[in-house]
Scaffold this motif. Structure first.
Motif, PDB file in Angstrom:
ATOM      1  N   ARG A   1       0.840  -1.179   0.000  1.00 55.26           N
ATOM      2  CA  ARG A   1       0.000   0.000   0.000  1.00 55.26           C
ATOM      3  C   ARG A   1       0.885   1.243   0.000  1.00 55.26           C
ATOM      4  NH1 ARG A   1      -3.294  -3.614   3.388  1.00 55.26           N
ATOM      5  NH2 ARG A   1      -5.220  -4.028   2.267  1.00 55.26           N
ATOM      6  N   LEU A   2       0.262   2.387  -0.107  1.00 47.74           N
ATOM      7  CA  LEU A   2       1.028   3.616  -0.305  1.00 47.74           C
ATOM      8  C   LEU A   2       2.031   3.880   0.816  1.00 47.74           C
ATOM      9  CD1 LEU A   2      -1.803   5.916  -1.705  1.00 47.74           C
ATOM     10  CD2 LEU A   2       0.062   4.851  -2.975  1.00 47.74           C
ATOM     11  N   ASP A   3       1.708   3.481   2.033  1.00 48.48           N
ATOM     12  CA  ASP A   3       2.636   3.688   3.143  1.00 48.48           C
ATOM     13  C   ASP A   3       3.946   2.925   2.968  1.00 48.48           C
ATOM     14  OD1 ASP A   3       1.390   5.546   4.667  1.00 48.48           O
ATOM     15  OD2 ASP A   3       0.546   4.154   6.123  1.00 48.48           O
ATOM     16  N   SER A   4       3.936   1.870   2.169  1.00 46.63           N
ATOM     17  CA  SER A   4       5.127   1.039   2.034  1.00 46.63           C
ATOM     18  C   SER A   4       6.136   1.591   1.032  1.00 46.63           C
ATOM     19  CB  SER A   4       4.727  -0.380   1.628  1.00 46.63           C
ATOM     20  OG  SER A   4       4.160  -0.379   0.331  1.00 46.63           O
ATOM     21  N   GLN A   5       5.847   2.745   0.435  1.00 48.01           N
ATOM     22  CA  GLN A   5       6.729   3.297  -0.582  1.00 48.01           C
ATOM     23  C   GLN A   5       7.866   4.134  -0.009  1.00 48.01           C
ATOM     24  OE1 GLN A   5       5.389   1.231  -2.605  1.00 48.01           O
ATOM     25  NE2 GLN A   5       5.081   2.553  -4.352  1.00 48.01           N
TER      26      GLN A   5
ATOM     27  N   GLU B   1      13.360  12.810   2.169  1.00 48.53           N
ATOM     28  CA  GLU B   1      14.536  13.668   2.091  1.00 48.53           C
ATOM     29  C   GLU B   1      15.807  12.835   2.235  1.00 48.53           C
ATOM     30  OE1 GLU B   1      14.501  17.020   4.645  1.00 48.53           O
ATOM     31  OE2 GLU B   1      12.621  17.815   3.860  1.00 48.53           O
ATOM     32  N   ASP B   2      16.761  13.093   1.333  1.00 49.24           N
ATOM     33  CA  ASP B   2      18.058  12.419   1.295  1.00 49.24           C
ATOM     34  C   ASP B   2      17.970  10.962   0.843  1.00 49.24           C
ATOM     35  OD1 ASP B   2      19.411  14.716   2.203  1.00 49.24           O
ATOM     36  OD2 ASP B   2      18.921  14.217   4.281  1.00 49.24           O
ATOM     37  N   LYS B   3      16.778  10.531   0.418  1.00 50.80           N
ATOM     38  CA  LYS B   3      16.647   9.209  -0.180  1.00 50.80           C
ATOM     39  C   LYS B   3      16.712   9.339  -1.700  1.00 50.80           C
ATOM     40  CE  LYS B   3      14.064   7.196   3.659  1.00 50.80           C
ATOM     41  NZ  LYS B   3      12.847   6.474   4.097  1.00 50.80           N
ATOM     42  N   ALA B   4      16.714   8.211  -2.388  1.00 51.02           N
ATOM     43  CA  ALA B   4      16.844   8.243  -3.846  1.00 51.02           C
ATOM     44  C   ALA B   4      15.749   9.071  -4.492  1.00 51.02           C
ATOM     45  CB  ALA B   4      16.835   6.824  -4.402  1.00 51.02           C
ATOM     46  N   LEU B   5      14.534   8.942  -3.996  1.00 50.93           N
ATOM     47  CA  LEU B   5      13.416   9.719  -4.519  1.00 50.93           C
ATOM     48  C   LEU B   5      13.135  10.855  -3.538  1.00 50.93           C
ATOM     49  CD1 LEU B   5      11.113   6.816  -5.757  1.00 50.93           C
ATOM     50  CD2 LEU B   5      13.092   7.874  -6.876  1.00 50.93           C
ATOM     51  N   ASP B   6      13.909  11.914  -3.657  1.00 49.42           N
ATOM     52  CA  ASP B   6      13.878  13.032  -2.717  1.00 49.42           C
ATOM     53  C   ASP B   6      12.857  14.064  -3.184  1.00 49.42           C
ATOM     54  OD1 ASP B   6      14.408  15.286  -1.144  1.00 49.42           O
ATOM     55  OD2 ASP B   6      16.531  14.808  -0.971  1.00 49.42           O
ATOM     56  N   PRO B   7      11.800  14.313  -2.381  1.00 41.83           N
ATOM     57  CA  PRO B   7      10.768  15.275  -2.793  1.00 41.83           C
ATOM     58  C   PRO B   7      11.290  16.689  -2.996  1.00 41.83           C
ATOM     59  CG  PRO B   7       9.999  13.910  -0.967  1.00 41.83           C
ATOM     60  CD  PRO B   7      11.468  13.657  -1.109  1.00 41.83           C
ATOM     61  N   ARG B   8      12.483  16.984  -2.488  1.00 44.67           N
ATOM     62  CA  ARG B   8      13.057  18.305  -2.718  1.00 44.67           C
ATOM     63  C   ARG B   8      13.626  18.433  -4.125  1.00 44.67           C
ATOM     64  NH1 ARG B   8      17.105  18.280   2.294  1.00 44.67           N
ATOM     65  NH2 ARG B   8      17.612  16.365   1.162  1.00 44.67           N
ATOM     66  N   LYS B   9      13.870  17.262  -4.772  1.00 47.26           N
ATOM     67  CA  LYS B   9      14.442  17.271  -6.122  1.00 47.26           C
ATOM     68  C   LYS B   9      13.415  16.900  -7.186  1.00 47.26           C
ATOM     69  CE  LYS B   9      19.052  15.852  -4.526  1.00 47.26           C
ATOM     70  NZ  LYS B   9      20.123  14.799  -4.659  1.00 47.26           N
ATOM     71  N   TYR B  10      12.454  16.067  -6.801  1.00 47.81           N
ATOM     72  CA  TYR B  10      11.510  15.535  -7.772  1.00 47.81           C
ATOM     73  C   TYR B  10      10.071  15.729  -7.303  1.00 47.81           C
ATOM     74  CZ  TYR B  10      15.813  12.954  -8.918  1.00 47.81           C
ATOM     75  OH  TYR B  10      17.111  12.623  -9.218  1.00 47.81           O
ATOM     76  N   PHE B  11       9.177  15.751  -8.258  1.00 47.16           N
ATOM     77  CA  PHE B  11       7.737  15.706  -7.971  1.00 47.16           C
ATOM     78  C   PHE B  11       7.338  14.232  -8.034  1.00 47.16           C
ATOM     79  CE2 PHE B  11       3.264  16.001  -9.746  1.00 47.16           C
ATOM     80  CZ  PHE B  11       2.694  16.350  -8.531  1.00 47.16           C
ATOM     81  N   ILE B  12       7.097  13.629  -6.882  1.00 49.99           N
ATOM     82  CA  ILE B  12       6.914  12.186  -6.787  1.00 49.99           C
ATOM     83  C   ILE B  12       5.437  11.868  -6.587  1.00 49.99           C
ATOM     84  CG2 ILE B  12       7.518  10.101  -5.502  1.00 49.99           C
ATOM     85  CD1 ILE B  12      10.091  11.710  -4.656  1.00 49.99           C
ATOM     86  N   VAL B  13       4.920  11.009  -7.420  1.00 47.61           N
ATOM     87  CA  VAL B  13       3.531  10.562  -7.309  1.00 47.61           C
ATOM     88  C   VAL B  13       3.542   9.063  -7.057  1.00 47.61           C
ATOM     89  CG1 VAL B  13       1.268  10.465  -8.406  1.00 47.61           C
ATOM     90  CG2 VAL B  13       2.827  12.352  -8.941  1.00 47.61           C
ATOM     91  N   THR B  14       2.997   8.625  -5.939  1.00 53.34           N
ATOM     92  CA  THR B  14       2.894   7.193  -5.655  1.00 53.34           C
ATOM     93  C   THR B  14       1.461   6.757  -5.922  1.00 53.34           C
ATOM     94  OG1 THR B  14       2.476   7.635  -3.301  1.00 53.34           O
ATOM     95  CG2 THR B  14       4.746   7.210  -3.951  1.00 53.34           C
ATOM     96  N   PHE B  15       1.313   5.623  -6.595  1.00 53.70           N
ATOM     97  CA  PHE B  15      -0.006   5.125  -6.961  1.00 53.70           C
ATOM     98  C   PHE B  15      -0.310   3.807  -6.253  1.00 53.70           C
ATOM     99  CE2 PHE B  15       0.586   7.747 -10.857  1.00 53.70           C
ATOM    100  CZ  PHE B  15      -0.622   8.436 -10.824  1.00 53.70           C
TER     101      PHE B  15
END
Length: 628
Positions: free
Chosen positions: A340-344, A350-364
């Protein structure tokens, strides 16, 4: 039927204020002790009967899924209290009690009396929430998760100041008699209640005349008398004072860290859910924001309400339902299949590979995972076993609509997924080649192989054949079938070497293989709907990018993918294997612009889902390099 209250007799117990010669903890148990254990202690002014707004079949703390133990806090009149303790420790002579004393006593009940070896979650409201914090820091190897609803890790100076008001009204009343009253000090208790009442709700609630309770009361005076004075008149005054003193002294920083709250918070390993009420006057959300900033693995969810502190304690249906929903989501078990979405968040942050400060991340959320449309949440005539077949193609089309129509996304820099998510990333690359620039498939494939399909038939058969599945028309969760499903699946998820090395013990978290099967696999899937599980499996089994537009020509489909790809299988994956005949020659060799990176691990398929820190760090590094 409400279970009977049980009493654990500790014998002599050393506490903050001295010794209780015959300490007693009152508690109730709900459900099968083989299920994951949830601890739910009482708050101020509550007894064991008051816990059922969250405990019950179909509720967040469901005894058909969990082994729920509710505890009466010392001084609530059920466990040892001034009112029920014999001389010389009765009444005003009852010794000082802290949260630490309560948690140590509850720990004894669980481990010595009930044989509990692991606590899946401690949940609490108000003083119960403060106890949840104390559990997390006092027994870090026992507690996996904790939920604090309208509480805090430390009772703030303002909170302590508030508590002095009701206490003073009672202690200084003419009939309290320094705690040596012969009859209930009614005047003092009524004064206590009046002082307390203004603090319990938000100002807006009063402005909206919430105290009328939809016509139950004619005016504020009748509400104060009927709702507040009357409710405390059946309490013992010394119990009220002693319990409030426990509240006032709450502070997790005094346990191991010499008063350093930040250090104490940072030391908590358990996963946390912190839920303050937006309008709480004595556990304000600002305090929770400060605490969550220092918690390594916690989520803040603010209850948007005018009901103040009482929102967390079943004061109104809307807020109670919100709390139920958040708890149910928090208690879900994240796995590679059916995440589920919590497991993403093992890759997002922040400071992870998919950093919201660098990318616009959409989890589905995949269709059939219980969050997007699923058999469990779709109304008739498409509910349960009547839910239609859904493919990866259907999922990707729906996600495309969200991105382009709802979010106005013009270009997708990268699609990334693990397992079924990895299969979707392949589908994205071939369905929308002009939109997608890159894709990453972790422990997945472009097509579900014949062997993978055969593996999937095993867990499915165990569930469908169970006597309680009832062809998908079950009235209550088919526990037997779900447990069998979990046991069949468990052997496939990890590599053989991992089992050989006793990885299932999880560094002492589980005592043996049986405890691992029950605690991690049976318990994990018991939070899922059985029809959701089957429909999601069917989506997995039918994955094949060559059916999108190439008429089943697998090689042609792979060669048509122009976007840059990163394919990351696990060395020991048993159902998405990395061997040359599956990925290296068949998939990667036909992809015009893809790189193969093998995860060298014993953790099998779950290595791609953040199961081990080493593998998760390897994934982070590879993803960062690929995205730069």
């Amino acid at each position: 039927m409400v279970p009977e209250t049980q009493y654990y007799h500790h014998g002599p117990v050393h506490i903050a204020g001295g010794t209780l010669p015959n300490a007693v903890t009152a508690y109730r148990v709900h459900g099968d002790p083989r299920n994951p254990c949830i601890v739910f202690p009482t708050c101020y002014g509550a007894r064991l009967d008051d816990q059922y707004y969250l405990v019950g079949q179909g509720k967040a703390l469901d005894p058909t899924k969990y082994f729920v133990v509710t505890f009466a806090t010392f001084s609530n009149g059920e466990s040892s209290s001034p009112s029920n303790t014999p001389a010389p420790n009765d009444g005003p002579y009852f010794p000082k009690i802290t949260y630490q004393d309560n948690i140590r006593a509850q720990h004894a009940v669980l481990t010595k009396g009930l044989g509990v070896q692991k606590i899946f979650c401690v949940v609490g409201f108000s003083m119960g929430g403060q106890q949840a914090y104390h559990w997390a820091i006092m027994y870090p190897d026992l507690v996996e998760r904790f939920v604090c609803i309208c509480g805090s890790a430390r009772t703030s100076p303002h909170n302590q100041c508030f508590l002095e008001g009701p206490k003073a009204a009672l202690l200084n009343s003419r009939d309290y008699e320094f705690g040596h009253y012969k009859a209930p000090p009614v005047q003092g208790i009524r004064a206590f209640s009046r002082v307390y009442s203004a603090w319990a709700y938000g100002q807006t609630w009063f402005r909206q005349h919430g105290y009328l309770l939809n016509g139950k009361y004619a005016d504020m005076e009748s509400w104060i008398k009927g709702e507040w004075e009357n409710s405390y008149l059946d309490w013992d005054a010394n119990d009220m004072i002693t319990l409030m003193n426990t509240w006032g002294q709450g502070n997790i920083a005094l346990i191991n860290d010499g008063g350093d709250l930040e250090k104490a918070l940072k030391s908590i390993k358990a996963k946390g859910l912190i839920m303050p009420a937006k309008t709480d006057l004595y556990f304000p959300p600002e305090d929770s924001e400060i605490e969550v900033a220092h918690l390594p693995n916690a989520k803040l969810v603010v209850i948007d309400t005018v009901w103040g502190h009482m929102a967390g304690g079943a004061a109104n249906e809307k807020d109670t339902q919100f709390i139920q929903d958040q708890l149910i989501e928090f208690l879900k078990f994240p796995t590679c299949y059916g995440a589920r979405l919590d497991s993403q968040y093992y890759l997002v942050g922040e400071d992870k590979a998919l950093d919201p400060r660098k990318y616009f991340i959409v989890t589905f959320a995949l269709f059939s995972n219980g969050e997007s449309s699923s058999p469990s949440n779709t109304p008739a005539p498409h509910n349960g076993p009547y839910f239609p077949k859904v493919t990866h193609i259907d999922n990707v089309r729906a996600q495309h609509a969200v991105l382009t129509k709802k979010l106005d996304v013009k270009k997708v820099y990268c699609v990334l997924g693990h397992s079924m998510g990895g299969q979707q990333s392949y589908h994205w690359a071939i369905m929308y080649p002009d939109l997608v620039e890159r894709f990453i498939c972790i422990c997945g494939s472009a097509r579900t192989s014949p062997h993978n399909k055969c593996f999937l038939e095993g867990p499915k058969a165990a569930l469908v054949a169970s006597r309680d599945f009832e062809f998908g028309h079950y009235k209550t969760p088919p526990q037997q079938g779900i447990r069998a499903f979990g046991r069949v699946y468990s052997a496939w998820a990890y590599g053989q070497t991992w089992y050989r090395q006793h990885g299932y013990l999880f560094d002492g978290k589980y005592a043996n293989l049986e405890a691992f099967l029950r605690g991690r696999w049976e318990a994990g899937f018991l939070t899922w709907d059985a029809n959701d599980m089957l429909t999601l499996f069917d989506t997995w089994a039918t994955a094949d990018i060559s059916l999108v537009r190439d008429g089943g020509d697998y090689e042609k489909a792979l060669k048509s993918i122009k976007v840059k790809g990163l394919i990351m299988p696990s060395k020991t994956d048993l159902y998405f294997p990395w061997s040359r005949s599956i990925l290296n020659e068949i998939e990667v060799s036909h992809l015009p612009n893809a790189k193969l990176v093998i995860i060298d691990t014993v953790w099998g398929h779950v290595a791609g889902g953040g199961a081990s820190e080493k593998d998760a760090q390897f994934l982070q590094t590879q993803i960062r390099n690929f995205l730069n």
